[in-house]
Write a protein that holds these residues in place. Sequence first.
Motif, PDB file in Angstrom:
ATOM      1  N   LEU A  73       0.859  -1.185   0.000  1.00  0.00           N
ATOM      2  CA  LEU A  73       0.000   0.000   0.000  1.00  0.00           C
ATOM      3  C   LEU A  73       0.896   1.237   0.000  1.00  0.00           C
ATOM      4  O   LEU A  73       1.603   1.491   0.978  1.00  0.00           O
ATOM      5  N   ALA A  74       0.878   1.995  -1.099  1.00  0.00           N
ATOM      6  CA  ALA A  74       1.700   3.209  -1.211  1.00  0.00           C
ATOM      7  C   ALA A  74       0.982   4.335  -0.476  1.00  0.00           C
ATOM      8  O   ALA A  74       0.094   4.978  -1.032  1.00  0.00           O
ATOM      9  N   MET A  75       1.370   4.555   0.773  1.00  0.00           N
ATOM     10  CA  MET A  75       0.687   5.583   1.584  1.00  0.00           C
ATOM     11  C   MET A  75       1.624   6.721   1.973  1.00  0.00           C
ATOM     12  O   MET A  75       1.288   7.528   2.847  1.00  0.00           O
ATOM     13  N   ILE A  76       2.804   6.784   1.352  1.00  0.00           N
ATOM     14  CA  ILE A  76       3.625   7.986   1.511  1.00  0.00           C
ATOM     15  C   ILE A  76       2.841   9.107   0.835  1.00  0.00           C
ATOM     16  O   ILE A  76       2.462   8.978  -0.340  1.00  0.00           O
ATOM     17  N   ALA A  77       2.565  10.170   1.593  1.00  0.00           N
ATOM     18  CA  ALA A  77       1.553  11.141   1.151  1.00  0.00           C
ATOM     19  C   ALA A  77       1.946  11.888  -0.115  1.00  0.00           C
ATOM     20  O   ALA A  77       1.103  12.509  -0.761  1.00  0.00           O
ATOM     21  N   SER A  78       3.217  11.829  -0.483  1.00  0.00           N
ATOM     22  CA  SER A  78       3.666  12.522  -1.688  1.00  0.00           C
ATOM     23  C   SER A  78       3.703  11.603  -2.905  1.00  0.00           C
ATOM     24  O   SER A  78       4.110  12.030  -3.980  1.00  0.00           O
ATOM     25  N   GLU A  79       3.319  10.341  -2.723  1.00  0.00           N
ATOM     26  CA  GLU A  79       3.407   9.401  -3.845  1.00  0.00           C
ATOM     27  C   GLU A  79       2.042   9.116  -4.460  1.00  0.00           C
ATOM     28  O   GLU A  79       0.999   9.339  -3.848  1.00  0.00           O
ATOM     29  N   ASN A  80       2.090   8.614  -5.691  1.00  0.00           N
ATOM     30  CA  ASN A  80       0.881   8.222  -6.399  1.00  0.00           C
ATOM     31  C   ASN A  80       1.304   7.203  -7.449  1.00  0.00           C
ATOM     32  O   ASN A  80       2.494   6.884  -7.562  1.00  0.00           O
ATOM     33  N   HIS A  81       0.368   6.690  -8.215  1.00  0.00           N
ATOM     34  CA  HIS A  81       0.690   5.774  -9.315  1.00  0.00           C
ATOM     35  C   HIS A  81       0.221   6.409 -10.604  1.00  0.00           C
ATOM     36  O   HIS A  81      -0.990   6.600 -10.804  1.00  0.00           O
TER      37      HIS A  81
END
Length: 460
Positions: A73-81
């Motif tokens: 789960l990519a939950m680093i707030a500055s990341e997205n896909h």
Amino acid sequence: MKSADSMIGPMTGSMNGRMAGSMSGTYPSRVRTDRLNVPSNATMRMDQENLRAVDPAVADALAGERTRQEETLAMIASENHVSEAVLEAQGSVLTNKYAEGYPGARYYAGCEYADEVEELAIDRAKELWGAEHVNVQPHSGTQANQAVYYSVLEPGDRILSLDLNHGGHLSHGHPANFTGQIYDVEQYEVDPETGYIDYEGLRETAESFDPDIIVSGYSAYPRTVDWEAIQAAADAVDAYHLADIAHITGLVAAGVHPSPVGVADFVTGSTHKTIRAGRGGIVMCDEEFADDVDKSVFPGGQGGPLMHNVAGKAVGFKEALEPEFEEYAQTVVDNAETLAETLQGHGLSLVSGGTDNHLVLVDLRESHPDLSGGDAEDALAAANVVLNGNTVPDETRSPFDPSGIRAGTAGLTTRGFDAEAMREVGDLIHRVIDDAESEDVIYEVGERVVELCREYPLYE
Ligand code: DSN
């Protein structure tokens, strides 16, 4: 402060397409293969078979990263896909092209397609954010900020910005960053009781410090920003106002967070966070600052633009102009609210008591005094939940092992996570935090996370 005339020199956008070299006279446009009687050899294999044949080590690492992204789960707030369309644009032949300068005014020949791509990115950005002038060349949000400082400040000039521990950013004047070393920096804070920006304190500090520029826009601030209040503080002391919307570019474009465009003198951002376009930065401003900003980006701070990234920006901006993007941005915010409520329901304390945007900031000190943000980050990462330990207002640990964790919902929302899934994610995060040393808990949560990831696949 610099006056506009003391800038970098006579480089303007009015060179009739030539900025250097000795070419004279009028040349016909390039002869195209499709006008010649020779077969085109323009097809290229763009899959990763070529990479694997040349460099299996990098191919393996990329395959590993893809699996990591798919199964965590990519939950680093500055990341997205980003979409596969953005990936294709970024991994394109534009990486080969030098295009110093701006569309129609380059240092190099052969820029007709680079021009097309950059103009598309600029036009789409103008439509998304309503800015008069846009520069899409900054390599990152930090370099966008650097360009603004360089356009209006002299070394030693004064910056007033939010303290890093209170949600600010390194490039807003931290001592470890060039901004903290060549400018005179004073910081404002959030209200210790509420966790909201202390606008009154900001105004008072502005009056005593007399800054040349006030920086707003933040990296770990979960609440709506009152741009007008900060603009009023800047107006009162005749300072510029830079609004750095790096984290919330997508929310602002979709209208789910108020826009500083038309309020602040300069608006900067990064293009790969909530806006979900190619990686890099962007500067927006009124026409009066356009030349200075452009000169500050190039040649002031950068050389050749990363045209493959500019292409990725153009494609992502096109996607963000589609009506579905508004729904996406609203769901990002709704999901953050659901996450906040779930974590609070488990007794966790959130800075400011909740969220209005894409992120939550958990202060672990009250509920889990023996667990640092760093340890929570490690335990969650072991359970396939990837977020970061983060400093909190009035930090009592250190930036290397802070007291909080920050989590964002942009990436999960891209995968299609809804309120029910977010509630489960909140439950899983709490389970790990509550029992961070239990290998069984980490194993069970990690397994459930992989199942969830398969229910919401990434690149199908
Ligand atoms: N590294 C970004 C963040 O995580 O907020 C900002 O540059």
